[in-house]
Design a protein around this motif. Structure first.
Motif, mmCIF file in Angstrom:
data_model
loop_
_atom_site.group_PDB
_atom_site.id
_atom_site.type_symbol
_atom_site.label_atom_id
_atom_site.label_comp_id
_atom_site.label_asym_id
_atom_site.label_seq_id
_atom_site.Cartn_x
_atom_site.Cartn_y
_atom_site.Cartn_z
ATOM 1 N N LYS A 99 0.831 -1.212 0.000
ATOM 2 C CA LYS A 99 0.000 0.000 0.000
ATOM 3 C C LYS A 99 0.865 1.261 0.000
ATOM 4 C CE LYS A 99 -4.008 -2.065 2.198
ATOM 5 N NZ LYS A 99 -4.877 -2.093 3.365
ATOM 6 N N THR A 100 1.929 1.248 0.763
ATOM 7 C CA THR A 100 2.832 2.396 0.820
ATOM 8 C C THR A 100 3.482 2.620 -0.541
ATOM 9 O OG1 THR A 100 3.282 1.875 3.142
ATOM 10 C CG2 THR A 100 4.794 3.395 2.062
ATOM 11 N N LEU A 101 3.857 1.552 -1.200
ATOM 12 C CA LEU A 101 4.468 1.633 -2.526
ATOM 13 C C LEU A 101 3.534 2.338 -3.511
ATOM 14 C CD1 LEU A 101 6.812 0.708 -4.420
ATOM 15 C CD2 LEU A 101 5.523 -1.381 -4.781
ATOM 16 N N GLN A 102 2.283 1.907 -3.537
ATOM 17 C CA GLN A 102 1.306 2.524 -4.436
ATOM 18 C C GLN A 102 1.052 3.993 -4.078
ATOM 19 O OE1 GLN A 102 0.037 1.336 -7.250
ATOM 20 N NE2 GLN A 102 1.363 -0.425 -6.930
ATOM 21 N N ALA A 103 0.924 4.284 -2.800
ATOM 22 C CA ALA A 103 0.643 5.649 -2.363
ATOM 23 C C ALA A 103 1.800 6.594 -2.696
ATOM 24 C CB ALA A 103 0.352 5.670 -0.867
ATOM 25 N N LEU A 104 3.027 6.156 -2.426
ATOM 26 C CA LEU A 104 4.183 7.012 -2.701
ATOM 27 C C LEU A 104 4.348 7.293 -4.189
ATOM 28 C CD1 LEU A 104 7.052 5.886 -0.293
ATOM 29 C CD2 LEU A 104 5.895 8.084 -0.403
ATOM 30 N N LYS A 105 4.039 6.310 -5.013
ATOM 31 C CA LYS A 105 4.140 6.519 -6.461
ATOM 32 C C LYS A 105 3.195 7.627 -6.924
ATOM 33 C CE LYS A 105 3.606 2.756 -8.806
ATOM 34 N NZ LYS A 105 3.494 1.419 -9.401
ATOM 35 N N LEU A 106 2.080 7.780 -6.241
ATOM 36 C CA LEU A 106 1.105 8.796 -6.624
ATOM 37 C C LEU A 106 1.471 10.195 -6.156
ATOM 38 C CD1 LEU A 106 -2.197 6.833 -5.938
ATOM 39 C CD2 LEU A 106 -1.128 7.303 -8.160
ATOM 40 N N VAL A 107 2.142 10.306 -5.015
ATOM 41 C CA VAL A 107 2.395 11.627 -4.431
ATOM 42 C C VAL A 107 3.849 12.100 -4.548
ATOM 43 C CG1 VAL A 107 0.477 11.414 -2.822
ATOM 44 C CG2 VAL A 107 2.768 10.720 -2.096
ATOM 45 N N ASP A 108 4.764 11.222 -4.893
ATOM 46 C CA ASP A 108 6.184 11.563 -4.936
ATOM 47 C C ASP A 108 6.740 11.236 -6.320
ATOM 48 O OD1 ASP A 108 8.978 11.670 -4.694
ATOM 49 O OD2 ASP A 108 8.958 10.937 -2.632
ATOM 50 N N ALA A 109 6.935 12.266 -7.138
ATOM 51 C CA ALA A 109 7.398 12.060 -8.513
ATOM 52 C C ALA A 109 8.776 11.414 -8.569
ATOM 53 C CB ALA A 109 7.410 13.386 -9.261
ATOM 54 N N HIS A 110 9.656 11.787 -7.645
ATOM 55 C CA HIS A 110 10.996 11.187 -7.638
ATOM 56 C C HIS A 110 10.910 9.697 -7.306
ATOM 57 C CE1 HIS A 110 15.314 10.876 -7.370
ATOM 58 N NE2 HIS A 110 15.198 10.357 -6.156
ATOM 59 N N PHE A 111 10.089 9.358 -6.346
ATOM 60 C CA PHE A 111 9.901 7.943 -5.991
ATOM 61 C C PHE A 111 9.338 7.174 -7.182
ATOM 62 C CE2 PHE A 111 7.529 4.351 -4.258
ATOM 63 C CZ PHE A 111 8.504 3.760 -3.459
ATOM 64 N N ALA A 112 8.353 7.751 -7.869
ATOM 65 C CA ALA A 112 7.763 7.099 -9.042
ATOM 66 C C ALA A 112 8.823 6.868 -10.123
ATOM 67 C CB ALA A 112 6.618 7.927 -9.585
ATOM 68 N N LYS A 113 9.734 7.827 -10.276
ATOM 69 C CA LYS A 113 10.810 7.677 -11.260
ATOM 70 C C LYS A 113 11.758 6.543 -10.862
ATOM 71 C CE LYS A 113 14.386 10.194 -13.704
ATOM 72 N NZ LYS A 113 15.071 11.462 -13.909
ATOM 73 N N LEU A 114 12.077 6.449 -9.580
ATOM 74 C CA LEU A 114 12.925 5.347 -9.108
ATOM 75 C C LEU A 114 12.272 3.995 -9.389
ATOM 76 C CD1 LEU A 114 14.105 6.677 -5.617
ATOM 77 C CD2 LEU A 114 15.479 6.472 -7.696
ATOM 78 N N VAL A 115 10.976 3.915 -9.139
ATOM 79 C CA VAL A 115 10.242 2.667 -9.387
ATOM 80 C C VAL A 115 10.270 2.332 -10.878
ATOM 81 C CG1 VAL A 115 7.958 1.588 -9.325
ATOM 82 C CG2 VAL A 115 8.806 2.836 -7.336
ATOM 83 N N ASP A 116 10.075 3.328 -11.715
ATOM 84 C CA ASP A 116 10.125 3.102 -13.167
ATOM 85 C C ASP A 116 11.507 2.624 -13.603
ATOM 86 O OD1 ASP A 116 7.460 3.823 -13.455
ATOM 87 O OD2 ASP A 116 7.921 5.868 -14.138
#
Length: 82
Positions: free
Chosen positions: A17-34
């Motif tokens: 759940k934290t993974l999904q939530a952070l991807k939505l609110v933190d652009a840098h985190f979403a980029k790391l995941v990508d």
């Protein structure tokens, strides 16, 4: 289509759940995941000989994936503690 190993929800089931939530609110985190997903996909394709790669290339991608995973893990733990 085969299941690609080392996907983040499988690596961090306790933080799904934290993974999904952070991807939505933190652009840098979403980029790391990508970036992690891209490296992971390249490794999977190389290991299954869909896109052959020399050993050095695979090793470098694994190092990159591990560094990204460490960064993602640290951010997930900080977010869960907040």
């Amino acid at each position: 289509m085969s299941h690609t190993p080392h996907q983040l929800p499988d690596e961090f089931p306790e933080f799904a759940k934290t993974l999904q939530a952070l991807k939505l609110v933190d652009a840098h985190f979403a980029k790391l995941v990508d970036q992690y997903d891209e490296a992971n996909q390249k490794i999977h394709l190389a290991e299954t000989n869909v896109t052959p790669m020399d050993d050095i290339g695979i090793i470098e991608l694994r190092k990159e994936r591990l560094a990204l995973k460490d960064d993602i893990a640290a951010r997930l733990k900080l977010a869960a503690e907040a």
